[in-house]
Design a protein around this motif. Sequence first.
Motif, PDB file in Angstrom:
ATOM      1  N   VAL A  85      47.471  41.964   8.692  1.00 47.64           N
ATOM      2  CA  VAL A  85      48.914  41.768   8.698  1.00 47.64           C
ATOM      3  C   VAL A  85      49.305  40.497   7.962  1.00 47.64           C
ATOM      4  O   VAL A  85      50.298  40.454   7.252  1.00 47.64           O
ATOM      5  CB  VAL A  85      49.428  41.737  10.159  1.00 47.64           C
ATOM      6  N   ASP A  86      48.503  39.464   8.084  1.00 49.02           N
ATOM      7  CA  ASP A  86      48.847  38.192   7.465  1.00 49.02           C
ATOM      8  C   ASP A  86      48.256  38.018   6.067  1.00 49.02           C
ATOM      9  O   ASP A  86      48.062  36.900   5.609  1.00 49.02           O
ATOM     10  CB  ASP A  86      48.411  37.040   8.368  1.00 49.02           C
ATOM     11  N   ALA A  95      42.670  39.917  -5.093  1.00 46.53           N
ATOM     12  CA  ALA A  95      41.938  38.659  -5.258  1.00 46.53           C
ATOM     13  C   ALA A  95      42.242  37.753  -4.078  1.00 46.53           C
ATOM     14  O   ALA A  95      43.074  36.854  -4.173  1.00 46.53           O
ATOM     15  CB  ALA A  95      42.329  37.992  -6.572  1.00 46.53           C
ATOM     16  N   PRO A  96      41.578  37.971  -2.925  1.00 48.00           N
ATOM     17  CA  PRO A  96      41.902  37.171  -1.741  1.00 48.00           C
ATOM     18  C   PRO A  96      41.570  35.693  -1.897  1.00 48.00           C
ATOM     19  O   PRO A  96      42.079  34.860  -1.165  1.00 48.00           O
ATOM     20  CB  PRO A  96      41.072  37.808  -0.631  1.00 48.00           C
ATOM     21  N   GLU A  97      40.724  35.332  -2.879  1.00 51.50           N
ATOM     22  CA  GLU A  97      40.409  33.917  -3.053  1.00 51.50           C
ATOM     23  C   GLU A  97      41.616  33.121  -3.536  1.00 51.50           C
ATOM     24  O   GLU A  97      41.643  31.897  -3.427  1.00 51.50           O
ATOM     25  CB  GLU A  97      39.230  33.736  -4.021  1.00 51.50           C
ATOM     26  N   ARG A  98      42.638  33.779  -4.059  1.00 55.05           N
ATOM     27  CA  ARG A  98      43.852  33.080  -4.481  1.00 55.05           C
ATOM     28  C   ARG A  98      44.667  32.590  -3.289  1.00 55.05           C
ATOM     29  O   ARG A  98      45.524  31.729  -3.453  1.00 55.05           O
ATOM     30  CB  ARG A  98      44.728  34.005  -5.322  1.00 55.05           C
ATOM     31  N   ASP A  99      44.435  33.160  -2.127  1.00 52.55           N
ATOM     32  CA  ASP A  99      45.204  32.780  -0.946  1.00 52.55           C
ATOM     33  C   ASP A  99      44.696  31.499  -0.299  1.00 52.55           C
ATOM     34  O   ASP A  99      45.339  30.962   0.594  1.00 52.55           O
ATOM     35  CB  ASP A  99      45.174  33.898   0.102  1.00 52.55           C
TER      36      ASP A  99
END
Length: 118
Positions: A85-86, A95-99
Amino acid sequence: MTRSWAVDRVPYVRARWVARGASVGFTVLAVILARAVAVLVGTGGMAPLAMLPFLALCTVAVLGWIVLGRLWRRVGDLRPVVLPVDAGAGALQGAPERDAADGHHRSLSGELEPPTRW
């Protein structure tokens, strides 16, 4: 504007049903041909055409391997991605590494002694 990786579920479900139907079709055809081979072997099938069901079974097996492999890979490619959800914008783009929070440069901030080069 960020590009969304939201996947429509309808093509996934349709591709899954097509792959299931093709799997059932190939299985039924293979069972019919295997039964024909068993009947011909059981009756001492020495006729010249007794080899045809076996060759057809081999062809169905090879074609099934190729066709069903492609269909099920397509189903896997269309499978919707479930994100938490978050999830941030980077995770939505793939690209989850951008978060990750932007870290500061440790050498320039004085936390570490910069390397001496000369």
